[in-house]
Design an enzyme around this catalytic site. Structure first.
Site, PDB file in Angstrom:
ATOM      1  N   PHE A 255      59.965  31.471  62.893  1.00  0.00           N
ATOM      2  CA  PHE A 255      59.264  32.170  61.807  1.00  0.00           C
ATOM      3  C   PHE A 255      60.104  32.293  60.541  1.00  0.00           C
ATOM      4  CE2 PHE A 255      58.052  34.114  65.932  1.00  0.00           C
ATOM      5  CZ  PHE A 255      56.810  33.503  66.062  1.00  0.00           C
ATOM      6  N   THR A 484      54.743  25.252  67.077  1.00  0.00           N
ATOM      7  CA  THR A 484      53.563  25.101  66.236  1.00  0.00           C
ATOM      8  C   THR A 484      52.646  23.962  66.663  1.00  0.00           C
ATOM      9  OG1 THR A 484      54.976  23.839  64.756  1.00  0.00           O
ATOM     10  CG2 THR A 484      54.604  26.137  64.196  1.00  0.00           C
ATOM     11  N   GLY A 716      48.805  23.112  55.358  1.00  0.00           N
ATOM     12  CA  GLY A 716      49.532  23.773  56.438  1.00  0.00           C
ATOM     13  C   GLY A 716      48.846  25.035  56.932  1.00  0.00           C
ATOM     14  N   GLU A 719      51.503  29.655  57.802  1.00  0.00           N
ATOM     15  CA  GLU A 719      51.585  30.921  57.076  1.00  0.00           C
ATOM     16  C   GLU A 719      50.245  31.571  56.777  1.00  0.00           C
ATOM     17  OE1 GLU A 719      55.868  29.876  56.250  1.00  0.00           O
ATOM     18  OE2 GLU A 719      54.057  28.675  56.394  1.00  0.00           O
TER      19      GLU A 719
END
Length: 757
Positions: A255, A484, A716, A719
């Site tokens: 993270f 991820t 992406g 986030e």
């Protein structure tokens, strides 16, 4: 050659792009066979444990290591007094994502800069001996006055002289903000506080160093960038680049905490250099709190609108904590200049130096903080204007990027609003705060928007595709998978290109010897490395066709223009397409490799800018008498371009939403400022969401074709799932209770205090 028929309407590859493929690395992880940094089998291994300082600021007067050295099994204790040579100057300790300032240099001298700073490494034959020896090391200090209470030093806030590379500074003012703000009939201005949050990934920071002799080392490290660590060790500890091999094949979460090389890897390699032996070092959970954190912030947001609810002025300033030795900077206020249209806007961001370790990026750095302030203020403005919170956002929808006046590559935020609201049942909401009840509970509906950068890495990113002599197919890149799903989506991209099953594609990641990749961060990995894989596969297909033409059995290929699609060769006059694998298998074995490179589109970025967007809808329930809060359901609608894998993508958003719940309701570093020491450096007292804290989370991916944002149309997801969650929760609590809490985390006592005002 095999017969078959290639149809333009054939079903898509069941494991190609866009399919919900299960994680290819799942079986090895759930069976415990995936080695993490502290689990590699290395012979002749010594164990190291770090000793931390017991003061926050000052200087070591003496260190007593005699008792530790007398303990059976302990072979050495390294301090600043007897460490092997390391670089003297700060420049050598910079890494590729360092902020401006002077990086921390572990065991460099007797100075103490922050609580629990490493002052010694105890090395022993077993972990238990090293741990017990560490408890016997004592130090005396010459204390200096410390300042860890950032809120008490806001009067010393300053604008950093040197901006952090890759982080946008607050933009220049547009319009006449103060005049427009004062003239507007409707306005709000409030201060929002966020507490420091600490990284607590499942895997703690650890390093296993294999001493290979002649100054050569293999470093198994928990990091988000193997090549970043390789460069750091070369510079800081004097190794030759070719003699440092860094592996981070499996990473148990990070993270952002692993973007920079942490002092754990420096100390482990320092110990190996001193002993000329292999070393394993793992930090404790308590020591994880002395590495890095999301900084405390104070934001003041002012919004002014006309009688119709259209914004006339935006003012957003922020103050954030940083260490004495570095100027950590995040993009906090700029989001207020992007998400909504306003002719007048002014922004500012300052820092306050405190005696702590340097903050670092933490999932959605800057946006998780800044959007909380903005979206809370937008909610407050909606009540002042007498408008529905969703309606006021639609009235101020920005059709282009406001700061640089560039067009969006795509923007489907309106679809996020509409699809999320419909699924949530937003329009069943009664507008008056405190008007919705069931039994003893007050019910509130809150919402917020979210935004995050959609970009590719700002440097060349490479990947290699190899067709092996045994018929195997391999993808390789130095990219990191921190949980991820990178292994899986890269396999799918390759599978799509060659028409094979993703399970048959071998993906190699997390190794400094593989083709260059930057640190895994900023939600750019899928777009950047994925595009490099795609380009490598296209080059490999062309090379395979060329090679197949030279082989026995390839005569027909030499006479025709051949195309390659879905893993098959096709040409005019062919009775049927032929699979390239069968051509090569019939004619003999061949091995080929091609490297693909993805470059940022600098020219395109001057015209267009890409962002992922989201809309969060939250239901909050607050007990009328006790003030106990529940969040039974959340709907997250996300526009993130092309979704490579709906299954892994959904997991990313789920994780981000849960982390947002932690920021909103649980996570808070508690420091005794008299001592300058963190008091809740454990999971008993540093609260994170548990199963009982998480209700139903529904994820919606809205359709958003985008041919400009990246080569694959990907935005992406790492986030965007977090951004806006805290504001939506706070807004739902206000709607349930009429109590506006502007200080995170939101706790029972804060709700009660707000209701009493």
């Amino acid at each position: 050659m095999a017969d078959g028929h290639l149809s333009k309407t054939a079903a898509p590859n069941p494991s190609g792009i866009g399919r919900p493929v299960s994680r290819t690395d799942g079986p090895i992880k759930v069976s415990g066979r995936a080695p993490y940094a502290a689990e590699y089998a290395v012979p002749d291994l010594l164990h190291a444990v770090v000793v931390g300082s017991t003061i926050t600021r000052g200087r070591i007067r003496s260190i007593d290591t005699a008792a530790a050295l007398a303990l059976p099994g302990v072979v050495e204790v390294i301090t600043h007094e007897n460490r092997p040579h390391a670089a003297l100057f700060s420049l050598s300790y910079l890494d590729t994502v360092s902020p401006p300032g002077r990086p921390f240099k572990p065991l460099h001298n007797a100075d103490i800069l922050f609580d629990d700073q490493p002052i010694a490494i105890v090395i022993a034959e077993t972990y238990e001996s090293a741990r017990d020896g560490a408890a016997l090391v004592t130090a005396t200090y010459r204390r200096k006055s410390h300042h860890t209470d950032y809120s008490a030093r806001k009067d010393r806030a300053y604008k950093p002289l040197i901006p952090r590379f890759g982080i946008a500074s607050p933009p220049k003012e547009r319009g006449e903000t103060d005049a427009a703000f004062d003239a507007a009939p409707l306005k709000v201005e409030a201060t929002y506080e966020t507490a420091a949050n600490h990284h607590n990934p499942m895997e703690m920071f650890a390093t296993t160093v294999a001493w290979n002799g002649d100054g050569r080392i293999t470093v198994y490290d928990k990091t988000q960038g193997s090549q970043n660590v390789q460069l750091y060790l070369k510079q800081a500890l004097g190794f030759k680049m070719k003699d440092v091999h860094v592996v981070n094949a499996y990473v148990g979460g990070a993270f952002g905490s692993g973007l920079r090389p942490q002092h754990s890897v420096f100390l482990a390699v320092l110990a190996a250099k001193a002993m000329k032996r292999s070393i394993r070092l793992m930090l404790t959970r308590a020591q994880m709190f002395s590495l890095a954190y999301r900084p405390d912030t104070t934001q003041t947001v002012g919004l002014a609108c006309d009688a119709t609810g259209r914004l006339q002025a935006v003012r957003h300033t922020a103050i954030a904590a940083t260490s004495r030795h570095e100027d950590h900077q995040e993009t906090v206020v700029n989001w207020s200049g992007m998400l909504y249209a306003s002719p007048n806007a002014r922004f500012g961001h300052k820092l306050v130096k405190v005696d702590t370790v340097s903050p670092t990026d933490m999932r959605a750095p800057g946006a998780a903080i800044g959007v909380f302030g903005l979206e809370s203020a937008m909610d407050e403005l909606s009540y002042v204007a007498g408008l529905d919170p969703l309606d006021i956002r639609l009235r101020n929808y920005a059709d282009h990027e406001q700061i640089t006046d560039r067009a969006f590559t795509s923007k489907a935020l309106k679809s996020c609003y509409s699809e999320g609201a419909e699924r949530f049942g937003w329009w069943d909401r009664m507008p008056e705060p405190g008007s919705m009840r069931q039994g003893r509970e007050r019910i509130g509906y809150g919402m917020a928007g979210g935004i995050w950068d959609a970009r590719v890495a700002p440097m060349p990113v490479r990947a290699r595709a190899t067709w092996r002599a045994d018929g195997g197919f391999e993808i390789a890149a130095a990219a990191s998978d921190i949980g991820t799903g990178t292994y899986t989506i890269l396999a799918q991209i390759a599978a799509e290109a060659f028409g094979v099953d993703a399970a048959s594609v071998v993906v190699k990641l997390g190794d400094s010897t593989l083709p260059f990749n930057p640190v895994e961060g900023g939600s750019w990995m899928a777009a950047s490395t994925g595009a490099a894989v795609h380009k490598a596969c296209e080059k490999l297909k062309a090379s395979l066709v060329k090679a197949a033409r030279t082989l026995p059995g390839g005569e027909d290929l030499r006479r025709r223009d051949v195309t390659f699609a879905d893993g098959s060769l096709s040409a005019p006059g062919f009775a049927a397409p032929v699979r390239i694998a069968e051509v090569i298998a019939d004619a003999g074995h061949i091995e080929l490799a091609e490297t693909g490179t993805n470059m940022p589109d600098m020219l395109g970025e001057r015209k267009h800018v890409g962002y992922a967007h989201s809309a969060l809808f939250v239901e909050a329930r607050v007990d009328e008498d006790l003030g106990v809060l529940r969040i039974p359901r959340i709907v997250a609608a996300v526009a993130a371009g092309r979704i490579l894998n709906p299954k892994t993508a959904r997991s990313q958003i789920l994780g981000g939403v849960v982390m947002g719940l932690g920021q909103a309701l649980h996570e808070e570093a508690l420091t005794d400022h008299r001592l300058g020491r963190l008091m809740n450096h454990n999971f008993a007292e540093y609260h994170i969401p548990a199963n009982a804290d998480v209700g139903d989370i529904e994820v919606i991916f809205v359709e958003e074709p985008d041919t400009r944002v990246s080569a694959l149309g990907v935005k992406g997801l790492g986030e965007i799932g977090l951004v806006g969650v805290a504001a939506a929760v706070a807004n739902a609590i206000f709607h349930a209770t009429g109590a506006r809490v502007r200080d995170l985390p939101i706790t029972i006592d804060k709700i009660r205090a707000a209701r009493a005002r």
